[in-house]
Design an enzyme around this catalytic site. Sequence first.
Site, short mmCIF file in Angstrom:
data_model
loop_
_atom_site.label_atom_id
_atom_site.label_comp_id
_atom_site.label_asym_id
_atom_site.label_seq_id
_atom_site.Cartn_x
_atom_site.Cartn_y
_atom_site.Cartn_z
N ASP A 96 0.84 -1.19 0.00
CA ASP A 96 0.00 0.00 0.00
C ASP A 96 0.88 1.24 0.00
OD1 ASP A 96 -2.74 1.23 0.50
OD2 ASP A 96 -1.63 1.99 2.23
N GLU A 117 1.76 0.19 -4.93
CA GLU A 117 1.27 1.47 -5.44
C GLU A 117 2.46 2.43 -5.50
OE1 GLU A 117 -3.25 2.11 -4.07
OE2 GLU A 117 -1.83 2.05 -2.40
#
Length: 675
Positions: free
Chosen positions: A381, A410
């Site tokens: 994340d 990400e």
Amino acid sequence: MIIHVVKFNELEIKTDRKINKEDILITGFNILEFFVKDNIYTLILDKNLLINDLPEIKIFNENKELLLTKLFKTKEFDNLYYTEEKLGALYTNTHTIFKVWSPLAKEINLILVDDNTKYPMSRKENAVFEIKIDKDLLNQKYLYEVIFKDKKNISTDPYAISSSANEKYSVVVDIKENNTNFLNHENKIIYEASIRDLTFFKDSNIENKAKFLGLTEENKATSFGQKVGLDYIKDLGINYIQFLPIFDFSSDSVDELNQFSKYNWGYDPVNYNVVEGSYSANPHDPNSRILELQNLIKVLHNNSISVIMDVVYNHVFDAKKHSFDLIVPNYYFRLDENNKYIAATGCSNDVASEHSMVRRYIVDSLIFWLSKYKFDGFRFDLMGILDLDTMAEIYDKLSRINKNILILGEGWDMPSLEKEKRANQKNADKIPNIAFFNDSIRDLIKGSTFENIGCGYISRVENNEKNILKNILSGYEIMPYTKPSQLIQYVEAHDNLTLYDQLKLTMPYEDENDIIKRHLLGTSIILFSFGIPFIHSGQEFLRTKMGDENSYKSSDDINMIDYKRAYEFSEYVDYFKELVKIRKYFNIFTLNDFEKIKKCSKVLKDDNYIIAYEIKDLIIVHNANYFEFDFDINNGKYTVLVNNHKAKLSGLDTINIVDNKVKLNALSTLVLVKS
């Protein structure tokens, strides 16, 4: 006025006021050198500071605080305090050794909660506090009392591997290695889902709804015969499942003892090495959560499905209350010049992965999950918050345990570190074995997902064809990727509007049948792209969250997998299944070299809402036009694999082209293979 310790015997004072050496008093220290440049005063002291017993400093007779943020970044600090000594509660049935690291603590006491006893721990030169308790402490709850010069904190153990319900206490457990082997799939297809969402649907005979165990139950269905849970996932044909957070997240988000009183995705880390108790059938038992997750991974492996863990090492739920800060204040988080939290995550704090013992913690944590649970991959994340060196070390260490480890994240450009240090897409060539979510193809296909939510290729935006085709053919030159496997190709994920909801919002007057066609077109593009396709759970049946673009704490009714909708839209689920079969059958999509892809592919058309390309014997055409289209093609015999929102690996039809034309249906994908 800000005062930083930059070396153990050197201070920097930043102020607009003029200071003389005589204005400064440091108890127990003399100032050997004193000079100023650009309003920064440098002080060289006559001896080293003890950072767990900092002296009182007065300037103009006012008490000032010494900040250690800059010292934490120095090699001098690492040389003195970095250690690879194993930390945590190291259990055997005859004794347990407790080890915790804190250069700033003066004393640390171990509190055995069940015995109601307190034991002083011994401090070593590397700042590891240690104690050995010579008895069997299995399932004993414990805490640390951390004593500083000016305060005392009670904390759980950041290295704990289990806890009591709602993370109140750390617990000593004896975890065994999961009895399963790592899997590897060459032609990867990732399916993102939540444990809770997959098994919550009320009209099913899953017994352990919203639990790990619920997803291991077989032969489960709704009252109307729709397969659910594990059987549903198996039928899709995907080979990687990526779970939203399953580490221990805040009880403020979900109460482990009253799971359905609140909903939350779980991006609120508390105990990084502990399994989330709300997914356990018995959150009071510190072993149940471990065994149930291990069993789930084993069951999925037995069904040839690899498992990816979503990890959130970029921030914590509450930095001030987290064990990191309770044990080593201000070390684990990034702070600015004024000692305030940097929060590029938007979550009030950023983890300082570049600090050596933070990096070590993250690597240790991942090795633990990998070796004890046998995860096949990790999704990071907000990976752009982390630094490149940490991500490179993660891959290096994990690939030694599992050579096929899949690491993705990400890689957004987030201003928390210097640009050249960020683990983001712009630095993809520096971490070539790590994959990045490709927001370029996402936004080109469906439109902007933030603020001004917009339209894309499938919703009639002109001139996106060429750039989409670049992305389809591996993303070469989109970012400095080194190979196609660095691209996670997707059009929908748990964040933002679902694809269906975005189409409904941006095309409010569109006929429902055309909305469906556009949605199927978007999913088809992803599954026929080089790189690694990524599918959001429910995307196969046009999942809707009723227009909720950030459902992280919305109701179960909004977030659950709606198996009634899957039943009603079963023809589209079947279409998806066949696309998956076709994708997996043609290993050409696993090519991991830009030059080889260039040699075996050919652009046929990339304008007027047509995207057409040839890959060896495959011809793939996407048509975003409202109308049918006669497409130029070489004469010959072809097997039709996909046409007019139908698909079949064995072939829908065989056609013989004699006039160099083939009809494209409106808003659809056509896939032909040369006979």
